[in-house]
Design a protein around this motif. Structure first.
Motif, PDB file in Angstrom:
ATOM      1  N   ARG A  28     -41.567 -47.973  -7.462  1.00 61.75           N
ATOM      2  CA  ARG A  28     -40.525 -48.075  -8.482  1.00 61.75           C
ATOM      3  C   ARG A  28     -39.552 -49.205  -8.136  1.00 61.75           C
ATOM      4  O   ARG A  28     -39.402 -49.557  -6.965  1.00 61.75           O
ATOM      5  N   ASP A  29     -38.873 -49.702  -9.167  1.00 62.31           N
ATOM      6  CA  ASP A  29     -37.827 -50.696  -8.927  1.00 62.31           C
ATOM      7  C   ASP A  29     -36.517 -49.975  -8.611  1.00 62.31           C
ATOM      8  O   ASP A  29     -36.484 -48.748  -8.519  1.00 62.31           O
ATOM      9  N   GLU A  30     -35.444 -50.724  -8.480  1.00 58.67           N
ATOM     10  CA  GLU A  30     -34.142 -50.153  -8.101  1.00 58.67           C
ATOM     11  C   GLU A  30     -33.558 -49.224  -9.154  1.00 58.67           C
ATOM     12  O   GLU A  30     -32.663 -48.442  -8.864  1.00 58.67           O
ATOM     13  N   LYS A  31     -34.075 -49.297 -10.370  1.00 57.67           N
ATOM     14  CA  LYS A  31     -33.583 -48.427 -11.446  1.00 57.67           C
ATOM     15  C   LYS A  31     -34.491 -47.220 -11.675  1.00 57.67           C
ATOM     16  O   LYS A  31     -34.237 -46.421 -12.557  1.00 57.67           O
ATOM     17  N   GLY A  32     -35.573 -47.119 -10.909  1.00 57.69           N
ATOM     18  CA  GLY A  32     -36.465 -45.971 -11.017  1.00 57.69           C
ATOM     19  C   GLY A  32     -37.660 -46.180 -11.923  1.00 57.69           C
ATOM     20  O   GLY A  32     -38.460 -45.269 -12.113  1.00 57.69           O
ATOM     21  N   ARG A  33     -37.809 -47.372 -12.493  1.00 51.05           N
ATOM     22  CA  ARG A  33     -38.954 -47.660 -13.359  1.00 51.05           C
ATOM     23  C   ARG A  33     -40.184 -47.983 -12.520  1.00 51.05           C
ATOM     24  O   ARG A  33     -40.083 -48.685 -11.510  1.00 51.05           O
ATOM     25  N   ILE A  34     -41.330 -47.472 -12.950  1.00 50.63           N
ATOM     26  CA  ILE A  34     -42.589 -47.773 -12.253  1.00 50.63           C
ATOM     27  C   ILE A  34     -42.878 -49.260 -12.396  1.00 50.63           C
ATOM     28  O   ILE A  34     -42.749 -49.817 -13.486  1.00 50.63           O
ATOM     29  N   GLN A  44     -37.623 -58.646  -3.390  1.00 50.75           N
ATOM     30  CA  GLN A  44     -37.372 -57.469  -4.229  1.00 50.75           C
ATOM     31  C   GLN A  44     -37.412 -56.184  -3.415  1.00 50.75           C
ATOM     32  O   GLN A  44     -38.273 -55.994  -2.571  1.00 50.75           O
ATOM     33  N   LEU A  45     -36.458 -55.303  -3.694  1.00 54.90           N
ATOM     34  CA  LEU A  45     -36.432 -53.975  -3.088  1.00 54.90           C
ATOM     35  C   LEU A  45     -37.321 -53.057  -3.920  1.00 54.90           C
ATOM     36  O   LEU A  45     -37.218 -53.039  -5.148  1.00 54.90           O
ATOM     37  N   VAL A  46     -38.196 -52.308  -3.265  1.00 53.22           N
ATOM     38  CA  VAL A  46     -39.140 -51.421  -3.942  1.00 53.22           C
ATOM     39  C   VAL A  46     -39.004 -50.024  -3.339  1.00 53.22           C
ATOM     40  O   VAL A  46     -38.927 -49.870  -2.127  1.00 53.22           O
ATOM     41  N   GLY A  82     -28.580 -52.115  -0.354  1.00 52.44           N
ATOM     42  CA  GLY A  82     -28.168 -52.133  -1.751  1.00 52.44           C
ATOM     43  C   GLY A  82     -28.073 -50.716  -2.276  1.00 52.44           C
ATOM     44  O   GLY A  82     -28.314 -49.747  -1.575  1.00 52.44           O
ATOM     45  N   SER A  83     -27.725 -50.597  -3.535  1.00 46.20           N
ATOM     46  CA  SER A  83     -27.613 -49.262  -4.110  1.00 46.20           C
ATOM     47  C   SER A  83     -28.670 -49.101  -5.187  1.00 46.20           C
ATOM     48  O   SER A  83     -28.950 -50.024  -5.937  1.00 46.20           O
ATOM     49  N   PRO A  88     -33.922 -40.929  -5.737  1.00 49.06           N
ATOM     50  CA  PRO A  88     -35.315 -40.556  -5.484  1.00 49.06           C
ATOM     51  C   PRO A  88     -35.409 -39.133  -4.941  1.00 49.06           C
ATOM     52  O   PRO A  88     -34.492 -38.654  -4.276  1.00 49.06           O
ATOM     53  N   SER A  89     -36.511 -38.484  -5.228  1.00 46.17           N
ATOM     54  CA  SER A  89     -36.728 -37.121  -4.763  1.00 46.17           C
ATOM     55  C   SER A  89     -37.058 -37.121  -3.275  1.00 46.17           C
ATOM     56  O   SER A  89     -37.867 -37.907  -2.807  1.00 46.17           O
TER      57      SER A  89
END
Length: 160
Positions: A28-34, A44-46, A82-83, A88-89
């Motif tokens: 997922r990306d930083e916003k939770g999108r796959i 990129q943070l994953v 970063g934030s 995440p679960s």
């Protein structure tokens, strides 16, 4: 004499396996999108989300998540992570976490149903990389195991 050789095969398995235990990995990306692993930007943070689904309650699982060569585990002790725009679960009861250069190892207690664990990685090196399978097994019952195979490679693109 006794000879024992171990290693990671060069040819990746073509299908996932489930023997009393199913495992899955989602990026997922930083916003939770796959995200699509064929287009990841350098730097990129994953978020890597691992899901463990046993057919029945099992004790003492080990989850082995080998990283593609273009990823590096983001140090959880650094404030520079970063934030994230989502939470995440982290329901998987991890008793011990072993973070290495090329893998993340999770050791659990009893797992009674579907559970998840997430950690972050950063895309560091541009290129095309094989994505190793995710593997889990009950440490004292090796008949209970599962493996998830990625559908394709990781491609890290250079940032402009």
């Amino acid at each position: 004499y006794h000879l024992l050789a171990e290693g990671t095969p060069l040819a990746l398995p073509s299908t996932s396996e489930s023997h009393g235990l199913r495992v899955e990995r989602v990026y997922r990306d930083e916003k939770g999108r796959i995200i699509n692993l064929t287009n990841v930007a350098q730097g990129q943070l994953v978020v890597v989300s691992l899901r463990v689904i046993p057919d029945r309650p099992v004790d003492q699982l080990v989850v082995v998540d080998l990283l593609p060569a273009g990823f590096e585990v983001d140090n959880p002790r650094l404030a520079s992570r970063g934030s994230l725009g989502f939470t995440p679960s982290l329901g998987l009861g991890v008793r011990n976490l072993d973070v290495r250069d090329d893998r993340v190892l999770l050791f659990t207690g009893r797992v009674g149903g579907a559970e998840e664990f997430a950690y972050t990685v950063r895309a560091i090196s541009p290129g095309r990389y094989a994505v190793p399978p995710l593997f889990a097994e009950a440490m004292y019952d090796p008949e209970v195991h599962g493996m998830w195979v990625a559908p394709g490679p990781l491609v890290v693109a250079t940032t402009p």
